[in-house]
Write an enzyme that holds these catalytic residues in place. Structure first.
Site, PDB file in Angstrom:
ATOM      1  N   HIS A 127       5.040  -2.733  -4.559  1.00 58.64           N
ATOM      2  CA  HIS A 127       3.716  -2.130  -4.407  1.00 58.64           C
ATOM      3  C   HIS A 127       3.843  -0.610  -4.473  1.00 58.64           C
ATOM      4  O   HIS A 127       4.562  -0.002  -3.668  1.00 58.64           O
ATOM      5  CB  HIS A 127       3.083  -2.544  -3.072  1.00 58.64           C
ATOM      6  CG  HIS A 127       2.524  -3.930  -3.090  1.00 58.64           C
ATOM      7  ND1 HIS A 127       1.589  -4.376  -2.172  1.00 58.64           N
ATOM      8  CD2 HIS A 127       2.757  -4.976  -3.919  1.00 58.64           C
ATOM      9  CE1 HIS A 127       1.280  -5.634  -2.438  1.00 58.64           C
ATOM     10  NE2 HIS A 127       1.982  -6.011  -3.492  1.00 58.64           N
ATOM     11  N   LYS A 149       5.260  -1.102  10.477  1.00 50.44           N
ATOM     12  CA  LYS A 149       6.493  -0.443  10.902  1.00 50.44           C
ATOM     13  C   LYS A 149       7.429  -1.314  11.743  1.00 50.44           C
ATOM     14  O   LYS A 149       8.585  -0.939  11.951  1.00 50.44           O
ATOM     15  CB  LYS A 149       6.161   0.823  11.715  1.00 50.44           C
ATOM     16  CG  LYS A 149       5.530   1.912  10.896  1.00 50.44           C
ATOM     17  CD  LYS A 149       6.483   2.412   9.834  1.00 50.44           C
ATOM     18  CE  LYS A 149       5.765   3.159   8.724  1.00 50.44           C
ATOM     19  NZ  LYS A 149       6.211   2.820   7.408  1.00 50.44           N
TER      20      LYS A 149
END
Length: 389
Positions: free
Chosen positions: A72, A296
């Site tokens: 991506h 994250k």
């Protein structure tokens, strides 16, 4: 039994650390209180920073990720009924890879088994001992018998509810926490994703996220009250609510289908300091939790592994303790930056119960500035693809 490093927890951080150590001739044993199937049944994140990808390459488990993972180069922010794309690659020269955490774990488990390395599943009452001395050890029970493993170091990779952090004296550790007044209702479905990249949506009805695990499996979320019940959310209700929160062009790309996983997850930020106590080091969720808005969680665990592996490698290869002594400080410096980013993404994209009209206008101005300022967009992109280790 004796080994050089005992790793508590066989999730991706424990497995990754174990493989990196083994590749460098450092003996290690992994203990886990549950079995392999239970671990592989957990549904987790799927966005990998470039640094995490490189660590998996170093561990020798990247083949399937490169074959099946999705590159991506950007993400989209949705607000005011429009999509605003952030070009990660153009702004940073980097990209992210969409590849499910379950698949990462599977690859690492297969590699560990093929390497003939020791993993002990269904280990009850695991307990680290004497980690404030030069002779730590870990005890556990299995099949009705008690066992002891003597070692040089202990790595606590056993998550936020594991025994590693609980074993630290309360006066030796400080914790920081922020709980958020909403949850994420998430589903998995065997349907193609709404878009070729992730969409983060800010809407008066609440946040929504369009994500995926592959070109045929989608992961979607909507913000919901913490007291909502899963049984009150039929698939039909979920799909209707998701489409309401997306711009028309994105909503038109939604393919509906029966969900095969549905859950509500609370959101919180949590950090424990320090991350090292003598010969015991905390890794990943054992030391910190971030809301999933910034993608994250797994990536922070990977950076912890990187710092700890470097310290252990230098200790055994060069006889230097400098890397081990610096582990907590190095890891926390990056952890707090990721905690800040995840908090910022969460506050910018969600609707809070106590937000007044002034606060709402500030949120809208923040989003507008973000997508129209190249500097602001670059800051988001730099954090999203991952700060350097």
């Amino acid at each position: 039994m004796r080994t050089q490093v005992v790793i508590i927890g066989s999730g991706p951080s424990g497995l990754l650390l174990g493989q990196l150590l083994a590749n460098n001739g450092i003996d290690n044993v992994i203990l886990d209180r549950v079995d392999r199937d239970y671990i592989l049944g957990r549904v987790r994140a799927g966005v990998l920073e470039q640094g995490t990808v490189e660590l998996l390459e170093e561990a020798g488990v990247s083949r399937r990720m490169h074959e099946e993972g999705l590159r991506h180069d950007g993400i989209s922010l949705a607000f005011d009924n429009r999509l605003h794309r952030i070009d990660l690659a153009a702004l940073t020269g980097k990209h992210v890879t969409v590849y499910g955490q379950t698949e990462v774990t599977h690859d690492l488990m297969d590699k560990r088994e093929a390497s003939g390395l020791s993993t002990i599943y269904d280990a009850a009452n695991v307990q680290p001992h004497e980690f404030d001395t030069d002779t730590p050890y870990v005890t556990y029970e299995k099949d009705g018998a008690s066992h002891r493993i003597d070692c040089d170091f202990i790595a606590g990779c056993d998550g936020s509810h594991g025994v590693s952090r609980r074993s630290v004296p309360q006066d030796a550790i400080r914790t920081f926490e922020r709980s958020y007044p909403f949850g994420w209702l998430g589903i998995m479905a065997e349907v193609p994703p709404a878009d070729h990249e992730l969409i983060y949506a800010n809407h008066p009805r609440g946040f929504a996220l369009c994500s995926m695990r592959s070109e045929h499996r989608s992961r979607y979320y909507v913000q919901c009250p913490l007291d909502d019940r899963i049984e009150d959310w039929s698939d039909e209700r979920f799909w209707d609510e998701l489409r309401r929160r997306l711009p028309e062009e994105a909503a038109a790309g939604i393919t509906t289908g029966p969900s095969f996983e549905k859950s509500i997850a609370p959101l919180r930020s949590f950090v424990a300091e320090p991350m090292q106590f003598g010969r015991l080091s905390l890794v990943g969720d054992a030391a910190h939790i971030v809301p999933p808005t910034g993608a994250k969680g797994l990536n922070l665990a990977a950076s912890d592994v990187h710092y700890l592996f470097e310290g252990l490698r230098d200790y055994y290869r060069d006889g230097s303790s400098a890397g081990m002594e610096a582990y907590s400080g190095r890891a926390l410096a990056r952890v707090w930056k990721a905690v800040r980013f995840s908090w910022w993404m969460t506050t910018m994209l969600h609707r809070f119960p106590d937000t007044d009209s002034f606060g709402q206008r500030i949120q809208e101005a923040e989003l507008d500035y973000l997508v129209h300022s190249q500097v602001a967009s670059a800051s988001l992109a730099e954090n999203y693809v991952g700060l350097p280790f």
